[in-house]
Design a protein around this motif. Structure first.
Motif, PDB file in Angstrom:
ATOM      1  N   THR A  43      26.677  69.950  31.848  1.00 50.03           N
ATOM      2  CA  THR A  43      27.841  70.253  31.007  1.00 50.03           C
ATOM      3  C   THR A  43      28.052  69.161  29.970  1.00 50.03           C
ATOM      4  OG1 THR A  43      28.927  71.498  32.781  1.00 50.03           O
ATOM      5  CG2 THR A  43      30.328  70.692  30.999  1.00 50.03           C
ATOM      6  N   SER A  44      27.933  67.914  30.387  1.00 55.93           N
ATOM      7  CA  SER A  44      28.070  66.803  29.458  1.00 55.93           C
ATOM      8  C   SER A  44      26.982  66.842  28.385  1.00 55.93           C
ATOM      9  CB  SER A  44      28.008  65.480  30.219  1.00 55.93           C
ATOM     10  OG  SER A  44      28.105  64.382  29.341  1.00 55.93           O
ATOM     11  N   ILE A  81      28.020  77.951  31.078  1.00 53.44           N
ATOM     12  CA  ILE A  81      28.721  76.674  30.896  1.00 53.44           C
ATOM     13  C   ILE A  81      29.493  76.669  29.579  1.00 53.44           C
ATOM     14  CG2 ILE A  81      28.373  74.211  30.422  1.00 53.44           C
ATOM     15  CD1 ILE A  81      26.127  74.236  32.480  1.00 53.44           C
ATOM     16  N   MET A  82      28.860  77.149  28.515  1.00 51.00           N
ATOM     17  CA  MET A  82      29.532  77.184  27.215  1.00 51.00           C
ATOM     18  C   MET A  82      30.756  78.084  27.247  1.00 51.00           C
ATOM     19  SD  MET A  82      26.247  77.177  24.614  1.00 51.00           S
ATOM     20  CE  MET A  82      27.279  77.106  23.134  1.00 51.00           C
ATOM     21  N   SER A  83      30.643  79.208  27.938  1.00 45.94           N
ATOM     22  CA  SER A  83      31.780  80.121  28.051  1.00 45.94           C
ATOM     23  C   SER A  83      32.934  79.467  28.803  1.00 45.94           C
ATOM     24  CB  SER A  83      31.345  81.403  28.757  1.00 45.94           C
ATOM     25  OG  SER A  83      32.446  82.265  28.964  1.00 45.94           O
ATOM     26  N   GLU A  84      32.623  78.785  29.901  1.00 47.27           N
ATOM     27  CA  GLU A  84      33.656  78.107  30.700  1.00 47.27           C
ATOM     28  C   GLU A  84      34.343  77.013  29.904  1.00 47.27           C
ATOM     29  OE1 GLU A  84      31.487  76.741  34.039  1.00 47.27           O
ATOM     30  OE2 GLU A  84      31.519  78.677  35.097  1.00 47.27           O
TER      31      GLU A  84
END
Length: 283
Positions: A43-44, A81-84
């Motif tokens: 995520t980072s 991940i981008m959506s979250e």
């Protein structure tokens, strides 16, 4: 939090730090899984890559970049991940050109590079914003510190985290100290510090802007350390129930206790005010 369990209740610390008690207990009882650690790391990396390519890359290209760097992942994994995280590329259907996108607008070079030393006042100032929990709502505290003595020379407390908040704190600092030639003012890359009005204000002052690297809190470690002491020594202890109480308490902490009484290791055990007064007499 663990080292303060004997001093403060878990409920109070969770409220001040903005976390749920249930989450704290889960974290305390269960070690972080390898899968969770990997997801946090990816995520980072997704955020860093998105910023590096100025919001132009969607999930497929970010996946390609991460795979090229040796981080094996699929497009679906990155897309989730981008959506979250609410990250949408500029060419995406859900992209919003408002102020909440992760762009690199008005980012300044890191002139400080963790060199917090100075030979005199008004050479290097650092500034930041922290959150203060007061009876079911957040307040926002912006501060400006002179690295010479670690004195807080400007501050502002408000219910909104805006460019006006940081500008008022900086105006207090400049009214108290003036603006010396070559002055560096360092901050993180928060949207308030990149706002056009604030940047124009600093340019009119003729100062040099400096910013931390992406997601690197250690580049502004001295201010982060001040906020940690403020929360442990004041906010957690007092548990304020009104904005007026918090404002009065923070005023007393900064202007009376921290600046004038609290001994600082960087000042050979002197308070910021006493350190500056002795230095002025010796000059």
């Amino acid at each position: 939090m663990m080292e303060y369990l004997a001093q403060y209740s878990i409920q109070l610390m969770c409220r001040v730090l903005g976390v749920h008690r249930s989450g704290f207990y889960r974290w305390r009882l269960q070690p972080t899984s390898i899968r969770s650690k990997r997801r946090d790391a990816i995520t980072s990396l997704v955020k860093d890559t998105f910023e590096e390519f100025e919001a132009a890359y969607g999930a497929p290209r970010i996946t390609q970049e991460l795979n090229a760097l040796g981080h094996r992942c699929s497009v679906n994994y990155i897309a989730k991940i981008m959506s979250e995280q609410g990250i949408v590329a500029r060419n995406g259907k859900a992209f919003n050109y408002g102020s909440h996108t992760l762009t690199m607008h008005n980012v300044a070079e890191n002139l400080l590079w963790r060199d917090f030393s100075t030979t005199g006042p008004n050479q290097k100032w650092v500034t930041d914003i922290t959150y203060v929990w007061v009876h079911k709502r957040w307040l926002y505290l912006a501060t400006v510190m002179d690295l010479y003595s670690r004195k807080i020379i400007g501050w502002r407390l408000d219910v909104n985290m805006t460019e006006q908040l940081i500008t008022q704190a900086m105006k207090m600092a400049t009214a108290a100290r003036g603006v010396a030639p070559g002055l560096i003012i360092h901050s993180d890359r928060g949207s308030q510090y990149r706002s056009t009005n604030y940047v124009n204000y600093l340019e009119r002052l003729g100062v040099k802007r400096s910013m931390s690297r992406k997601g690197n809190c250690w580049d502004n470690a001295v201010m982060e350390s001040f906020y940690a002491r403020l929360k442990v020594e004041l906010i957690l202890a007092k548990n304020y129930q009104s904005i007026a109480e918090a404002r009065s308490g923070i005023f007393g902490y900064i202007e009376i206790f921290y600046n004038r009484k609290r001994r600082h290791s960087a000042n050979d055990g002197l308070s910021p005010v006493e350190f500056e007064e002795r230095a002025a007499k010796a000059a």
